[in-house]
Write an enzyme that holds these catalytic residues in place. Sequence first.
Site, PDB file in Angstrom:
ATOM      1  N   THR A 192       0.966  -1.304   0.106  1.00 10.37           N
ATOM      2  CA  THR A 192       0.030   0.090  -0.098  1.00 10.37           C
ATOM      3  C   THR A 192       0.885   1.216   0.003  1.00 10.37           C
ATOM      4  O   THR A 192       1.908   1.434   0.618  1.00 10.37           O
ATOM      5  CB  THR A 192      -1.219   0.023   0.999  1.00 10.37           C
ATOM      6  OG1 THR A 192      -1.792  -1.181   1.036  1.00 10.37           O
ATOM      7  CG2 THR A 192      -1.779   1.383   1.104  1.00 10.37           C
ATOM      8  N   PHE A 194       1.174   5.143   0.875  1.00  9.45           N
ATOM      9  CA  PHE A 194       0.735   6.358   1.654  1.00  9.45           C
ATOM     10  C   PHE A 194       1.260   7.595   1.371  1.00  9.45           C
ATOM     11  O   PHE A 194       2.286   7.782   0.801  1.00  9.45           O
ATOM     12  CB  PHE A 194       0.991   5.913   3.301  1.00  9.45           C
ATOM     13  CG  PHE A 194       0.399   4.924   3.890  1.00  9.45           C
ATOM     14  CD1 PHE A 194      -0.635   5.142   4.714  1.00  9.45           C
ATOM     15  CD2 PHE A 194       0.591   3.608   3.538  1.00  9.45           C
ATOM     16  CE1 PHE A 194      -1.445   4.152   5.364  1.00  9.45           C
ATOM     17  CE2 PHE A 194      -0.012   2.494   4.260  1.00  9.45           C
ATOM     18  CZ  PHE A 194      -0.862   2.632   5.131  1.00  9.45           C
TER      19      PHE A 194
END
Length: 298
Positions: A192, A194
Amino acid sequence: MESFPAPALAMVEKMRAAAAEQPERAIAFQGAPGANSHRAVVEWAPEALPLPCFSFAGAIEAVKSGEAGCAMIPIENSQAGRVADIHFLLPESGLSIVGEHFLAIHHALMALDKEGPFEAAYSHPHALSQSRAYLQERGIVPMSHIDTAGSAAYVAESGNDKIAAIAPALAADLYGLKIVEENVEDSADNTTRFVILAKEALDPATLTDQETMTTFVFEVKNIPAALYKAMGGFATNGVNMTKLESYQKGASFAATMFYADIIGAPGDPAVDRAMEELAFHCKGVTQFGTYPLARKRG
């Protein structure tokens, strides 16, 4: 804060109290303690004070109000795609992107009892989609929850040993659950991305010794080949665009907005020429910041 499951509330209150004493060190994130966003904060800035917020909007508001120095928001996952509606949140926030961080995602199945069988597993929709094959093979029904660690707190609070949660292993320690199995994600390279949001943008002139990325949104004119013309300047000036996503502004379906990432920074002649040509073919362009590249593209 009251919307967090009861097992999480004491930790949330303690973390909020610590952040209130030194807000400049606080980094707001969405989710209960133990969520992947919590992990991202600790990994990116070990000295920071993590500040849990119930929603992405709450994390952004914490920065705007001065409760936190910055916020960490997940924006895309290698398996599930877009995570947060950053396209809608950023323009309204008035905040700037000052950094990025990539977090390797590893999910664990956890419950009150390791034996099972389990009727259902609760987690954030993206964590459920990233573990779809694992759940299907075991006949476990996926049940949506607002965040991964919050689902672990919910299972702990329920007292039901027939349900489980999919969350980071850290959440099992925090909420007294037993890990049934680790690494239940379907893809080993699950990651992921960010972004870090702050009130003040970084000055591109201070980043000349680093490889940088610039993020912006733009609205094309409602004419034939508008996007083709808008993109031409990046090709002719050799500016690498690593991300381009479209989304609709409002309900008219007439105005198409685009979210983009490019390698480079304002002040670079090639970038300046490309951005000038983009502006000529668009109704508007809004830059969200220039920041150091955390991972090379290409």
